[in-house]
Design an enzyme around this catalytic site. Sequence first.
Site, PDB file in Angstrom:
ATOM      1  N   SER A 214      28.781  39.913  43.206  1.00 59.55           N
ATOM      2  CA  SER A 214      27.872  40.511  44.179  1.00 59.55           C
ATOM      3  C   SER A 214      27.145  39.434  44.983  1.00 59.55           C
ATOM      4  CB  SER A 214      26.849  41.380  43.465  1.00 59.55           C
ATOM      5  OG  SER A 214      26.127  40.604  42.527  1.00 59.55           O
TER       6      SER A 214
ATOM      7  N   HIS B  71      23.741  35.604  35.816  1.00 55.65           N
ATOM      8  CA  HIS B  71      22.556  34.778  36.065  1.00 55.65           C
ATOM      9  C   HIS B  71      21.926  34.257  34.770  1.00 55.65           C
ATOM     10  CE1 HIS B  71      22.416  36.327  40.195  1.00 55.65           C
ATOM     11  NE2 HIS B  71      21.446  35.496  40.453  1.00 55.65           N
TER      12      HIS B  71
END
Lengths: 264, 264
Positions: free
Chosen positions: A11, A185
């Site tokens: 993304s 992340h």
Amino acid sequence: MQHRAIGVFDSGVGGLTVFKEIARLLPKENLIYLGDTARVPYGTKSVETVQRYALEAAEFLINRGVKVLVVACNTASAVALPQLRQRFQLPVIGVIEPGARRAASSQNQRIGVIGTEGTINSRRYPEAIHALLPDALISSIACPLFVPLAEEGWAEHEIARLTAVEYLQPLMTENIDTLVLGCTHYPLLRNTLRRVLGDGVSLVDSATETAKSVQQLIQQNGLENPDSGGQHTFFVTDVPTRFEKVGQSFLGKSLGRIEQVQIG
Amino acid sequence: MQHRAIGVFDSGVGGLTVFKEIARLLPKENLIYLGDTARVPYGTKSVETVQRYALEAAEFLINRGVKVLVVACNTASAVALPQLRQRFQLPVIGVIEPGARRAASSQNQRIGVIGTEGTINSRRYPEAIHALLPDALISSIACPLFVPLAEEGWAEHEIARLTAVEYLQPLMTENIDTLVLGCTHYPLLRNTLRRVLGDGVSLVDSATETAKSVQQLIQQNGLENPDSGGQHTFFVTDVPTRFEKVGQSFLGKSLGRIEQVQIG
């Protein structure tokens, strides 16, 4: 076929943690990365929308002739992998199965999973882990603040530690010995998570595990690039400025040329 | 013309703070809200991308025949208002000018502005305030974590307070008497900001100011709805589930029917 690149999409910038590991294990491979930065994040969006976005991202990379597709996004892996495998002919590797396989080596069979709302709601990690370890006790928790904390550069800030304490409290009382970092992340928060959880909990980083799966697949199918290769190309759907800045902190080096494209 | 609805759009759920104020001041008006939840947030995206999204959102509402367009998003107001006014014939109201007008009543002419990266980088608030108060000392700070904190329901959590201390430290040493809440989510953090800044700083909520501007415009142009009206319609670009849940906490009541649409 062997000369073709490996395609990786996410993304946004988070998938660079996967990209970095693939580049380390397979230095001769050409890699193409696509970050859908105009529509990031996927983790708070619906299954239908993420499936549509994932199909469009995959199509872009496949039109560039990649030999393998790596879905370097936990949310897209969680909700769109069957659709991608059904629609396209090439091998598709997501980040969930490799992470789940590693988590299944838990000693006490008490496993925590953290990720975005989309990933946690999909229940894909518990499913994949239970397939290997049917009696495992698995606790899943969505941690929406971890991504903005990492992108703010506050991964090791006191605020990140307090946020981790708040989110992980239920896992700490359950005596887990393994925690799956179910978002690309989260490896950036590794030190903070370790401080909160202590050394007794092993952290499963899906980036490392996924890169190993890609290496295996490439080798087992004779898909290694015979040339020296090692070219890295980056595409993003929004203006590259921010991707470049944050990406540098993910890769630990400059990304070189980044091209903006429209998909969907 | 008077029977037509007022159109309001935002990247997501935040603009409901503006919507709520308009509904309170103009209970007889029909209101149509569009939240671009499939592409939220705008605040971290580029000027070009936000301009494209804003034009698409405006077009959707204008095709539904609205008489006034309210850009209930600080980032879109900051970077796309001239384009919207140029492209479309109807009155377009953003959230920046009303907020700046209120801020310009600062006594000591020391003003703080907080918002998304997109809003702060645009420098639109300082520009608009300086047009009214040329000698004002204005300090602007991007606060990317405030939106996820508000959406997590942690607006009054100790972590929100510490985050506010971290972000606002430079403003506190500058002795500001006015702080512009330059993001539609920030009114949710009002109590926390007050705790950190003390009672001496007046908080400018662009939602309230924008609603007053809309009321003025409607009255001055004889655009009041002569019927009882008061119908509220909601559109979103992603599946409505999350919008419904978070929106309820913004409006303080159930939203009723929400329809999913595709734009762009």
